[in-house]
Enzyme design. Structure first.
Site, PDB file in Angstrom:
ATOM      1  N   ASN A 147      26.628  26.312 -59.708  1.00  0.00           N
ATOM      2  CA  ASN A 147      26.161  25.703 -58.464  1.00  0.00           C
ATOM      3  C   ASN A 147      26.789  26.311 -57.215  1.00  0.00           C
ATOM      4  O   ASN A 147      26.231  26.207 -56.141  1.00  0.00           O
ATOM      5  CB  ASN A 147      26.419  24.197 -58.480  1.00  0.00           C
ATOM      6  CG  ASN A 147      27.815  23.852 -58.930  1.00  0.00           C
ATOM      7  OD1 ASN A 147      28.250  24.211 -60.032  1.00  0.00           O
ATOM      8  ND2 ASN A 147      28.551  23.161 -58.084  1.00  0.00           N
ATOM      9  N   GLN A 175      21.325  23.270 -62.055  1.00  0.00           N
ATOM     10  CA  GLN A 175      20.899  24.253 -61.044  1.00  0.00           C
ATOM     11  C   GLN A 175      19.768  25.156 -61.545  1.00  0.00           C
ATOM     12  O   GLN A 175      18.998  25.680 -60.746  1.00  0.00           O
ATOM     13  CB  GLN A 175      22.085  25.115 -60.608  1.00  0.00           C
ATOM     14  CG  GLN A 175      23.114  24.369 -59.776  1.00  0.00           C
ATOM     15  CD  GLN A 175      22.618  23.995 -58.388  1.00  0.00           C
ATOM     16  OE1 GLN A 175      21.749  24.648 -57.806  1.00  0.00           O
ATOM     17  NE2 GLN A 175      23.163  22.921 -57.847  1.00  0.00           N
ATOM     18  N   SER A 195      18.692  17.268 -63.315  1.00  0.00           N
ATOM     19  CA  SER A 195      18.726  16.242 -62.276  1.00  0.00           C
ATOM     20  C   SER A 195      17.564  16.432 -61.323  1.00  0.00           C
ATOM     21  O   SER A 195      17.205  17.566 -60.995  1.00  0.00           O
ATOM     22  CB  SER A 195      20.058  16.354 -61.511  1.00  0.00           C
ATOM     23  OG  SER A 195      20.093  15.436 -60.452  1.00  0.00           O
ATOM     24  N   HIS A 197      17.143  15.455 -58.031  1.00  0.00           N
ATOM     25  CA  HIS A 197      17.296  15.682 -56.579  1.00  0.00           C
ATOM     26  C   HIS A 197      17.636  17.123 -56.208  1.00  0.00           C
ATOM     27  O   HIS A 197      17.678  17.474 -55.038  1.00  0.00           O
ATOM     28  CB  HIS A 197      18.287  14.695 -55.961  1.00  0.00           C
ATOM     29  CG  HIS A 197      19.729  14.987 -56.207  1.00  0.00           C
ATOM     30  ND1 HIS A 197      20.537  15.550 -55.246  1.00  0.00           N
ATOM     31  CD2 HIS A 197      20.520  14.780 -57.272  1.00  0.00           C
ATOM     32  CE1 HIS A 197      21.768  15.676 -55.727  1.00  0.00           C
ATOM     33  NE2 HIS A 197      21.782  15.203 -56.951  1.00  0.00           N
ATOM     34  N   THR A 233      17.508  -1.164 -67.044  1.00  0.00           N
ATOM     35  CA  THR A 233      16.103  -1.144 -66.633  1.00  0.00           C
ATOM     36  C   THR A 233      15.760   0.208 -66.014  1.00  0.00           C
ATOM     37  O   THR A 233      16.485   0.701 -65.155  1.00  0.00           O
ATOM     38  CB  THR A 233      15.831  -2.282 -65.627  1.00  0.00           C
ATOM     39  OG1 THR A 233      16.184  -3.504 -66.261  1.00  0.00           O
ATOM     40  CG2 THR A 233      14.372  -2.314 -65.194  1.00  0.00           C
ATOM     41  N   CYS A 321      31.278  18.347 -53.425  1.00  0.00           N
ATOM     42  CA  CYS A 321      32.361  17.458 -53.860  1.00  0.00           C
ATOM     43  C   CYS A 321      33.708  18.038 -53.458  1.00  0.00           C
ATOM     44  O   CYS A 321      34.652  17.331 -53.199  1.00  0.00           O
ATOM     45  CB  CYS A 321      32.340  17.279 -55.375  1.00  0.00           C
ATOM     46  SG  CYS A 321      30.707  17.387 -56.071  1.00  0.00           S
TER      47      CYS A 321
END
Ligand SMILES: *Cc1c(COP(=O)(O)O)cnc(C)c1O
Length: 376
Positions: A147, A175, A195, A197, A233, A321
């Protein structure tokens, strides 16, 4: 604003927004409920699973929806090693923190981890993986593409080594997913994280692929969702948005990748030739099409990023991060760079919408600011 931080997150695409809308508005039922109304939500989840499985060339039964890349990585690492009854993991020094900190957690619980070195371009050597294997090795986890520096790892070769030894192989493909063809059909990857997003889908949803025959114990305990393997859920709207974003990403992969590669190489060429003492981090060829990462010697990334921000340019120093903390990037350090150089690394992660004019403006702003910061 010129947004050059697509490795951190991306703008929701129109296709995902439209796919999500019914489940944010009228179709709010719980997929586990019995009445007809809720079955629309259930159908959306299963239809999304089918769509994703077709794009990935796998069976719908091999996909489990999660709360994102971090959860998928935690699940793969923690439940993965537990399922084998073994005690040793092989990973690399340049993994995302979702993998590295899962490993650190496991080390505290008595497991041992070998963190493999990478070469100066950020590549894990498959021979080093083979050498690190012990009798107790139960799991190997190597990312598909990094990444921060964009380096693409030889995961097919590593998967083959793991397969021959009967060791579980996981890859963090967050990525690479939607950006590069996945080698799922060709090689024996047991577990793969993705992922939404990072591919213009919504935040907070991802998937873990588990190859048929690989059955990890649940990581979240509760209801019977996801065939009893991932309780909670379902995030129905996000799952529908994920599938729509993936459909767009896979459909446009080739053309989008070509556009991105052209702009990537244009930016790299101009930055490294027009700024003195500016060099590329990572591999010039085996590289994500949208990743630019350079060191500008003697220029700290933090003030550079703040001044770029004032000029309407959003970029990053390595991973999101890590920025905000004062630690230099563990990835750049693993390439053999000095701490000073690691503080000076700048990541531009673009998308296919970056125009030549905007790229030119970015280059001239970086040149001007680097020059100013060096004279300070
Ligand atoms: C973003 C990212 C993750 C974490 O994914 P989230 O969905 O944000 O939790 C994990 N690994 C890599 C390589 C990433 O780029």
């Amino acid at each position: 604003m010129i947004y050059l931080d697509n490795a951190a997150t991306t703008e929701l695409c129109e296709e995902a927004r439209e796919a999500m809308r019914p489940y944010l508005e009228e179709d709010y039922g719980n997929p586990s409920s019995i009445y007809l109304f809720a079955q629309r939500a259930k159908r959306a989840v299963e239809e999304s699973r089918r769509k994703l499985s077709e794009l990935m060339g796998v069976s719908p039964m091999e996909l489990y929806f999660t709360g994102g890349g971090t959860e998928s990585d935690n699940w793969a690492l923690i439940s993965g090693i537990e399922s084998t009854g073994k005690s040793h993991i092989i990973s690399s020094k340049i993994e995302h923190h979702a993998v590295l900190r899962s490993c650190a957690y496991l080390e505290k619980r008595g497991f041992s981890v070998s963190y493999l070195d990478v070469d100066e371009r950020g590549r894990v050597d498959p021979a080093a993986v083979l050498e690190a294997i012990r009798d107790e090795t139960g799991l190997i986890s190597i990312m598909s593409a990094n990444n921060e520096i964009g380096t693409i790892e030889p995961i097919s070769e590593i998967a083959e080594i793991a397969g021959e030894k009967g060791i579980l192989f996981h890859t963090d493909a967050v990525q690479a997913f939607g950006q590069l063809p996945l080698p799922l059909g060709k090689s024996r990857i047991d577990l793969l994280s993705a992922s939404a997003h990072k591919i213009r889908g919504p935040k907070g949803v991802g998937l873990l692929y588990m190859r048929r025959g690989v059955k990890l114990p649940p990581y979240l305990h509760g209801g019977e969702q996801e065939r009893g393997r991932r309780a909670g859920t379902e995030n129905v709207a996000a799952i529908a948005g994920f599938a729509a974003a993936a459909e767009r990403a896979f459909r446009t992969m080739r053309e989008r990748g070509e556009k991105e590669r052209r702009m990537r190489d244009y930016l790299i060429r101009r930055l490294t030739t027009e700024i003195p003492d500016c060099c590329l981090n990572g591999d010039p060829e085996e590289r994500l099409p949208n990743n630019v990462n350079v060191c500008i010697r003697g220029v700290e990334a933090e003030p550079l990023l703040l001044l770029l921000d004032q000029r309407g340019i959003a970029a990053s120093a390595g991973s999101a991060c890590a920025s905000g903390s004062l630690d230099p990037s563990h990835v750049i350090l693993a390439l053999g760079a000095s701490r000073e150089d690691a503080y000076g690394s700048l990541r531009l992660s673009l998308d296919e919408r970056l125009s030549r004019e905007d790229a030119d403006r970015v280059v001239s702003e970086i040149k001007r600011i680097a020059d100013y910061l060096r004279r300070e």
